[in-house]
Write a protein that holds these residues in place. Structure first.
Motif, short mmCIF file in Angstrom:
data_model
loop_
_atom_site.label_atom_id
_atom_site.label_comp_id
_atom_site.label_asym_id
_atom_site.label_seq_id
_atom_site.Cartn_x
_atom_site.Cartn_y
_atom_site.Cartn_z
N GLY A 136 0.81 -1.21 0.00
CA GLY A 136 0.00 0.00 0.00
C GLY A 136 0.84 1.26 0.00
N HIS A 137 0.23 2.39 0.32
CA HIS A 137 0.88 3.70 0.41
C HIS A 137 1.33 4.25 -0.94
CE1 HIS A 137 0.89 3.35 4.77
NE2 HIS A 137 1.37 2.13 4.62
N ARG A 138 0.53 4.01 -1.99
CA ARG A 138 0.91 4.46 -3.32
C ARG A 138 0.94 5.98 -3.42
NH1 ARG A 138 1.29 0.34 -3.46
NH2 ARG A 138 -0.30 -0.83 -4.47
N GLU A 139 1.93 6.48 -4.14
CA GLU A 139 2.04 7.91 -4.45
C GLU A 139 1.74 8.16 -5.92
OE1 GLU A 139 5.94 9.14 -3.21
OE2 GLU A 139 5.54 8.69 -1.10
N LEU A 151 -0.50 -6.65 1.94
CA LEU A 151 -0.19 -6.52 3.36
C LEU A 151 -0.26 -5.05 3.76
CD1 LEU A 151 0.88 -8.04 5.88
CD2 LEU A 151 3.17 -7.50 5.05
N PRO A 152 -1.40 -4.61 4.28
CA PRO A 152 -1.49 -3.22 4.72
C PRO A 152 -0.46 -2.96 5.83
CG PRO A 152 -3.66 -4.25 4.70
CD PRO A 152 -2.64 -5.34 4.49
N THR A 153 0.29 -1.88 5.68
CA THR A 153 1.35 -1.57 6.64
C THR A 153 1.24 -0.12 7.10
OG1 THR A 153 2.85 -0.86 4.90
CG2 THR A 153 2.97 -3.19 5.57
N HIS A 154 1.95 0.18 8.16
CA HIS A 154 2.14 1.56 8.59
C HIS A 154 3.38 2.09 7.89
CE1 HIS A 154 -0.92 1.35 11.69
NE2 HIS A 154 -0.42 0.19 12.06
N VAL A 155 3.45 3.38 7.72
CA VAL A 155 4.58 3.99 7.01
C VAL A 155 5.91 3.66 7.69
CG1 VAL A 155 5.61 6.18 6.29
CG2 VAL A 155 3.16 5.84 6.07
N GLN A 156 5.95 3.61 9.02
CA GLN A 156 7.21 3.36 9.73
C GLN A 156 7.64 1.88 9.68
OE1 GLN A 156 4.38 4.20 11.22
NE2 GLN A 156 4.05 2.99 13.05
N GLU A 157 6.76 1.00 9.22
CA GLU A 157 7.13 -0.41 9.09
C GLU A 157 7.90 -0.63 7.79
OE1 GLU A 157 3.62 -2.83 11.34
OE2 GLU A 157 3.12 -1.99 9.39
N GLU A 158 8.60 -1.74 7.76
CA GLU A 158 9.31 -2.12 6.54
C GLU A 158 9.05 -3.58 6.24
OE1 GLU A 158 13.83 -2.37 4.79
OE2 GLU A 158 13.36 -0.82 6.26
N ASN A 177 9.85 -1.19 13.10
CA ASN A 177 10.60 0.05 12.91
C ASN A 177 11.53 -0.17 11.73
OD1 ASN A 177 12.40 2.15 12.97
ND2 ASN A 177 12.70 2.12 15.18
N ALA A 178 11.43 0.66 10.71
CA ALA A 178 12.19 0.48 9.48
C ALA A 178 13.70 0.50 9.72
CB ALA A 178 11.83 1.55 8.47
N ASP A 179 14.16 1.04 10.86
CA ASP A 179 15.59 1.07 11.14
C ASP A 179 16.11 -0.20 11.79
OD1 ASP A 179 15.77 3.66 10.15
OD2 ASP A 179 15.24 4.53 12.09
N GLU A 180 15.20 -1.07 12.23
CA GLU A 180 15.61 -2.31 12.90
C GLU A 180 16.05 -3.34 11.86
OE1 GLU A 180 12.33 -3.60 15.26
OE2 GLU A 180 12.52 -1.95 16.64
N GLU A 181 16.97 -4.16 12.24
CA GLU A 181 17.49 -5.22 11.38
C GLU A 181 16.74 -6.52 11.63
OE1 GLU A 181 19.63 -6.83 8.40
OE2 GLU A 181 19.70 -4.75 9.05
N VAL A 182 16.33 -7.18 10.54
CA VAL A 182 15.69 -8.49 10.64
C VAL A 182 16.78 -9.52 10.60
CG1 VAL A 182 14.16 -10.13 9.54
CG2 VAL A 182 13.57 -7.72 9.55
#
Length: 183
Positions: A136-139, A151-158, A177-182
């Motif tokens: 989602g979050h199309r521009e 998969l609907p997500t929040h902007v801060q998710e990755e 958190n998009a800065d966290e490492e998986v």
């Protein structure tokens, strides 16, 4: 760190097989079809789909690799030097049905860049887009023709699609958190 596994290796493999079926379905002549993987994970995904097409259906479909780094609209505004990868399209695109493959569809800007890049290599009859995850979050007014999962997500998710060739694992994760490492 809060990460959630969304798709397992089995889920991904099943989806690659489904994509193989879907790519071939509308074509009386599969030789008109060409698959182009977008750097980096889209290339590995495209090869997995191609492998299913070759093994299950015995078709030899053209495959290419596309890097859109210099076509991105944010290319000049990034602070660090971009890492340019290989583009290799060793066949004529004219009058071909092309399927672009990438891991995640987010704003749509990368897909727009890919279409711009493809036009520099020729004029396909059609361009379809395939992604493993549409978050989602199309521009831009862009949508995928083939989707593994929405998969609907929040902007801060990755969303992170892992491929065995690069990550020693096939899976899809969401990091809170998009800065966290998986790991």
């Amino acid at each position: 760190m809060n990460t959630t596994k969304i798709m397992s290796a089995e889920d991904l493999n099943r989806t690659y097989l489904r994509f193989a079926h879907q790519f071939l379905e509308p074509h009386d002549d599969p030789n008109q079809l060409a698959i182009i993987g977008m750097q980096t994970r889209g290339v590995h995904m495209g090869r997995r789909i191609l492998q299913h097409i070759e093994e299950k259906f015995d078709y030899d479909i053209d495959f290419g690799v596309l890097d859109v780094t210099f076509y991105r609209d944010d290319f000049r505004t990034k602070l660090k030097m971009p890492e340019v990868k290989v583009t290799e399209i060793p066949f004529d695109l004219y009058d071909r049905d092309v399927v672009l493959v990438d891991d995640v569809l987010y704003t749509g800007r990368t897909v727009r860049s890919a279409m711009d890049a493809l036009m520099d290599y020729g004029r396909p009859r059609s361009i379809k887009f395939c992604c493993m995850v549409d978050r989602g979050h199309r521009e831009l007014p862009i949508c995928a023709d083939y989707v593994g999962t929405k998969l609907p997500t929040h902007v801060q998710e990755e969303v992170r699609v892992k491929v065995k060739a690069l990550d020693d694992e096939d899976a899809v994760y969401v990091a809170e958190n998009a800065d966290e490492e998986v790991k």
